[in-house]
Motif scaffolding. Structure first.
Motif, PDB file in Angstrom:
ATOM      1  N   ASP A  48       1.728  -2.803 -10.942  1.00 36.20           N
ATOM      2  CA  ASP A  48       1.624  -3.278  -9.559  1.00 36.20           C
ATOM      3  C   ASP A  48       2.023  -4.748  -9.537  1.00 36.20           C
ATOM      4  N   HIS A 105       7.660  -8.418   1.400  1.00 35.86           N
ATOM      5  CA  HIS A 105       7.036  -9.145   2.523  1.00 35.86           C
ATOM      6  C   HIS A 105       5.983 -10.167   2.072  1.00 35.86           C
ATOM      7  N   THR A 136       0.826  -1.204   0.000  1.00 40.54           N
ATOM      8  CA  THR A 136       0.000   0.000   0.000  1.00 40.54           C
ATOM      9  C   THR A 136       0.861   1.255   0.000  1.00 40.54           C
TER      10      THR A 136
HETATM   11  C1  LIG Z   1      -1.799  -6.850  -6.194  1.00 38.43           C
HETATM   12  C2  LIG Z   1      -1.680  -6.204  -4.833  1.00 38.43           C
HETATM   13  N1  LIG Z   1      -1.319  -4.915  -4.741  1.00 38.43           N
HETATM   14  C3  LIG Z   1      -1.195  -4.299  -3.559  1.00 38.43           C
HETATM   15  C4  LIG Z   1      -1.439  -4.963  -2.375  1.00 38.43           C
HETATM   16  C5  LIG Z   1      -1.329  -4.234  -1.059  1.00 38.43           C
HETATM   17  O1  LIG Z   1      -0.282  -4.745  -0.294  1.00 38.43           O
HETATM   18  P1  LIG Z   1      -0.187  -4.553   1.280  1.00 38.43           P
HETATM   19  O2  LIG Z   1      -1.292  -5.345   1.881  1.00 38.43           O
HETATM   20  O3  LIG Z   1       1.180  -5.073   1.580  1.00 38.43           O
HETATM   21  O4  LIG Z   1      -0.305  -3.105   1.579  1.00 38.43           O
HETATM   22  C6  LIG Z   1      -1.819  -6.309  -2.427  1.00 38.43           C
HETATM   23  C7  LIG Z   1      -2.117  -7.062  -1.204  1.00 38.43           C
HETATM   24  O5  LIG Z   1      -2.501  -8.198  -1.209  1.00 38.43           O
HETATM   25  C8  LIG Z   1      -1.948  -6.952  -3.679  1.00 38.43           C
HETATM   26  O6  LIG Z   1      -2.335  -8.234  -3.785  1.00 38.43           O
END
Ligand SMILES: Cc1ncc(COP(=O)(O)O)c(C=O)c1O
Length: 507
Positions: free
Chosen positions: A273, A309, A168
């Protein structure tokens, strides 16, 4: 009862005029507000016990204890809590969540953290080791994702980035960077981003936080972003396009070559992403799986988010955001020149940052090495292949799209949410999806342990059979999931989600 159940009950319970008034923005009118508050309170009360299973069984600390507890008692208490929770993920019953989780790996992480628990990269003079670790994490990740090839194609490309606290934050940072870049270089004051409906909600969060308009576009029948729809959504205010590699719901890789080329031609940013795929796809490609280009080898890709992570196998709390050039990255930074506390600068959202987690991330990456990631990816993809094959052999189920290792499935004959229920009865923590109703499992190294894939398929076959044999059975989460997606009052769903968070903070 969980949050989905809670939300769906709202559709059934609330008098329709009140719901409609609320939805029309009249939620603050005393009469409507009073009724809503009463409804929300009743609903939340009904899930409180489930959310707080330790209440009454273990001591609560609403205020500081007058004398500090002794170490042994603290460890004793925390061990008991941990024992309640470890078995389920360790034995592979979770979708995603814990991506490595091998006991030796966890021990290694813990020891590295212990060695570095005091460090903070804000104090570069005190902990130059943390600075070294962070720079090398970024460089290793960039080189894994085409930095050198990008430079060969165009010497101006110098892929660089920063370590953040998670996917995020990486996404927030990239979107803020595009906003500030577009304002400064193009005079755009009402910035917009264009992204498929499947991209992660972190982009909406970025849009809310940073005053950006997020324009969501439909997907194709194969669950990939609709390139033509994204092109049509571009305006003079568009600062960047987004694609996922792969997306969270269906594990599908968007047409990144086409989308990034579109962005390149229109001279706007393109963000891949790769929070889920960054540490899997480069190795999947080497193993011969069909992986389209998705990284900096494509000239139009100007930034990426990549989660250390998740499939990087580091501890929770790190991710990498990458940019094609340091000029772009500079828009991410914050600097204050006139503070009485001195000159201040920091690269991302946080000020002080956990150097211990950065150290752990670095240690895990150099321990894994290219071979380690390749081997892990092989295990995950082979396990996923077995699971996909098994699902295909269940005639009542069908896989959505053509995913690699995050597998979403649904059914034309059965209520898929009832299958989800039956799997939960057997201990599985899978993800329920909406629009369309489906269930997914993100395969991790936990599922590559002997016997887990077989147990999953056996439980899935049994669950399907059970649902078939009990077509009228009620209860469980199934009706609820169905309703949650169909509740028309999304503003109230939003209200309730916020109150749900309030409840989590209740001691
Ligand atoms: C494709 C994708 N983008 C972004 C995120 C967000 O990651 P985080 O939960 O580490 O903030 C996720 C989380 O599962 C994800 O699957």
């Amino acid at each position: 009862m969980d949050i989905t159940k809670l939300i769906s009950s709202i559709g059934g319970k609330l008098p329709r005029p009140v719901a409609q008034a609320a939805e029309k923005g009249l939620r603050k009118l005393p009469g409507v507000k009073g009724m809503l508050d009463k409804e929300y309170a009743g609903l939340l009360e009904s899930i409180e016990a489930d959310l707080k299973p330790y209440r009454g069984k273990f001591p609560d600390f609403a205020s500081l204890p007058s004398d500090g507890m002794v170490d042994e008692d603290i460890f004793d208490l925390m061990r008991q809590l941990s024992e309640h929770e470890t078995n389920r993920w360790r034995k592979g019953y979770a979708s995603g969540a814990v991506y490595h989780g091998d006991e030796k790996h966890v021990k290694f992480i813990n020891e590295v953290y212990a060695l570095n628990s005091q460090s903070n990269p804000l104090h570069a003079d005190l902990w130059p080791s943390t600075i070294k670790y962070e720079a090398e994490i970024v460089s290793m990740t960039a080189n894994m994702l085409g930095a050198q090839e990008a430079k060969r194609i165009n010497p101006d490309a110098n892929v660089c980035g920063a370590v953040t606290s998670g996917g995020t934050e990486s996404i927030l940072m990239a979107m803020k960077t595009y906003r500030d870049w577009a304002r400064s270089e193009k005079g755009i004051t009402r910035p917009e981003i264009v992204l498929p409906i499947t991209a992660h909600p972190a982009f909406d969060k970025a849009a809310q936080y940073f005053g950006i308009k997020a324009i969501r576009t439909p997907i194709e029948d194969d669950f990939r972003a609709d390139v033509a729809a994204m092109e049509r959504a571009i305006t003079r205010n568009t600062i960047a396009l987004v694609g996922s590699a792969p997306d969270f719901p269906h594990g599908i890789i968007d047409p990144i070559p086409e989308l990034s080329e579109l962005a390149y031609k229109r001279e706007i940013g393109f963000h891949t992403d790769a929070c889920l795929g960054g540490f899997v796809l480069p190795w999947a490609e080497k193993l011969g799986y069909p992986v389209p280009l998705f990284d900096f080898r494509l000239p139009g890709v100007t930034s990426m988010s990549v989660d250390t992570h998740k499939y990087g196998y580091a501890a929770k709390g790190t991710s990498v955001v990458l940019y094609r050039t340091p000029e772009l990255r500079r828009y991410q930074y914050f600097a204050a020149t006139d503070w009485p506390g001195g000159l201040y600068t920091s690269p991302s959202m946080a000020g002080s940052r956990p150097g211990g987690l950065i150290a752990v991330c670095w240690a895990v990456m150099v321990k894994m090495g290219k071979q380690g990631y390749l081997d892990a990816t092989r295990l995950i993809l082979e396990t996923a292949d077995r699971i996909k094959q098994g699902i295909k052999e269940i005639p009542e189920l069908k896989i959505l799209g053509d995913p690699l290792w995050i597998i979403a499935f649904t059914s034309d004959e059965l209520d898929i949410y009832r299958v989800l229920d039956a799997m939960a009865e057997r201990g599985w923590s899978l993800n329920g999806l909406q629009y369309p109703p489906a269930v997914h499992i993100a395969i991790t190294l936990r599922h590559a342990q002997p016997g887990i894939a077989e147990r999953f398929l056996e439980d899935l076959r049994e669950s399907v059979q059970y649902v078939q044999g009990h077509p009228k059975a009620s209860g469980g989460m199934a009706p609820v999931y169905g309703m949650a997606a169909s509740v028309p009052f999304r503003g109230m769903v939003d209200d309730l989600l916020r109150r749900y968070l309030d409840l989590l903070y209740k001691v």
